[in-house]
Scaffold this motif. Structure first.
Motif, PDB file in Angstrom:
ATOM      1  N   SER A 144      23.752   4.426  43.176  1.00  0.00           N
ATOM      2  CA  SER A 144      24.159   3.268  43.399  1.00  0.00           C
ATOM      3  C   SER A 144      25.716   4.029  43.905  1.00  0.00           C
ATOM      4  CB  SER A 144      24.452   2.925  42.008  1.00  0.00           C
ATOM      5  OG  SER A 144      23.061   1.940  41.883  1.00  0.00           O
ATOM      6  N   ARG A 151      23.829  -0.307  45.604  1.00  0.00           N
ATOM      7  CA  ARG A 151      22.120  -0.806  45.498  1.00  0.00           C
ATOM      8  C   ARG A 151      21.422   0.248  45.145  1.00  0.00           C
ATOM      9  NH1 ARG A 151      20.814  -3.108  51.532  1.00  0.00           N
ATOM     10  NH2 ARG A 151      21.948  -0.836  52.072  1.00  0.00           N
ATOM     11  N   ASP A 155      16.426  -1.607  45.384  1.00  0.00           N
ATOM     12  CA  ASP A 155      16.991  -3.322  46.006  1.00  0.00           C
ATOM     13  C   ASP A 155      17.083  -2.839  47.965  1.00  0.00           C
ATOM     14  OD1 ASP A 155      18.022  -4.454  44.422  1.00  0.00           O
ATOM     15  OD2 ASP A 155      19.749  -2.882  43.398  1.00  0.00           O
ATOM     16  N   LEU A 161      20.171  -7.161  46.304  1.00  0.00           N
ATOM     17  CA  LEU A 161      21.199  -7.475  45.980  1.00  0.00           C
ATOM     18  C   LEU A 161      21.715  -8.397  44.725  1.00  0.00           C
ATOM     19  CD1 LEU A 161      24.523  -6.022  47.081  1.00  0.00           C
ATOM     20  CD2 LEU A 161      24.738  -8.328  47.860  1.00  0.00           C
TER      21      LEU A 161
END
Length: 281
Positions: A144, A151, A155, A161
């Motif tokens: 992330s 993401r 993801d 998203l």
């Protein structure tokens, strides 16, 4: 200042969320800090479900003298329900929202802004067992922070998203058209200006006075260089950069509003003609 010779524009590398119908969505990805908060809330709920289910299975196994294999299978079902069933059920019924996301105001969508599919939610939940539970969230946090759209690995694999839906309301006041550039703007061709670039200019101009002077000039120069190839003819020599950007956005908004009003008036006329058609004779 803007020169009449348009320099080659640098290609825009900023991401924009655009649907399959070429509609620019005014949404932004949730930051990793917001995602950590929602994940902590959902994780606490999942742990409560796991602990409560395990206690219930242990009590049932003791009270009913269940076979060890049957009790083990029941514990496995309880763990799968907590780790996979909870996020799958919440995201499917809540249209991309879970309890934690409801609290922080986020939602999971597809990369194109569409609603989440069951298979995508299932893939995210399965990946979470590795990147969140098996590594204590270290893998998810790393992904992330590195990814510019915040993401995690799930993801990226599922093509989803997490968007920030609950944001502070900002009044969309129209930008004034500089009087000195009005004759040029009225006659200029601005129809090919990309929508993401217009959004960046509208975001820059209201906060330009609060930006450091050097950064302000650099940002304005970058926007001007990317705008000039889409504008014909070029503005008069010596035009101020920010005045040029304000003129382009203001005139573009005026033309869009005029076109929408004409289209709406035409639809009303056609509707009135269609309603009166059976009685025209």
């Amino acid at each position: 200042m803007v020169t009449s010779g348009a320099a080659p524009a640098a290609a825009s590398t900023r991401d924009a969320l655009i649907t399959g119908e070429a509609v620019l969505l005014d949404l932004r990805p949730a930051s990793f800090a917001v995602r950590m908060l929602s994940g902590a809330i959902d994780g606490a709920v999942q742990l409560l479900l796991l602990i409560g289910g395990s206690v219930a299975v242990a009590w049932a196994a003791t009270a009913l003298s269940l076979d060890t294999g049957l009790a083990t299978a029941a514990l496995l079902v309880t763990a799968v329900s907590a780790y996979v069933g909870y996020p799958l059920l919440c995201e499917t019924l809540g249209r991309g929202r879970s309890l934690g996301r409801l609290v922080v105001g986020t939602r999971v969508v597809r990369d194109d802004g569409g609603p989440l599919h069951v298979r995508q939610s299932l893939l995210r939940a399965v990946c979470a067992m590795l990147e969140i539970w098996a590594t204590a969230g270290a893998l998810a946090l790393t992904c992330s922070v590195i990814d510019r759209r915040s993401r995690r690995l799930g993801d990226m694999m599922a093509g989803t998203l997490v968007l920030q839906e609950r944001m502070r309301h900002r009044s969309a006041e129209p930008l004034p058209l500089p009087a000195a550039l009005e004759p040029w703007a009225r006659a200029a061709d601005l129809g090919r200006l990309p929508a993401p670039l217009v959004q960046e200019i509208r975001s820059f101009l209201p906060r330009a006075e609060r930006i450091h002077p050097e950064s302000r000039r650099a940002l304005a120069r970058d926007l001007v260089q990317r705008t000039l190839p889409h504008v014909a003819p070029a503005p008069p020599p010596g035009t101020d950069q920010e005045a040029f950007l304000a003129a382009v956005v203001a005139e573009r908004a005026f033309r869009d509003e005029t076109r929408l009003r004409r289209s709406d008036a035409r639809r009303r006329e056609l509707g009135a003609e269609m309603r009166a058609l059976p009685f025209s004779r």
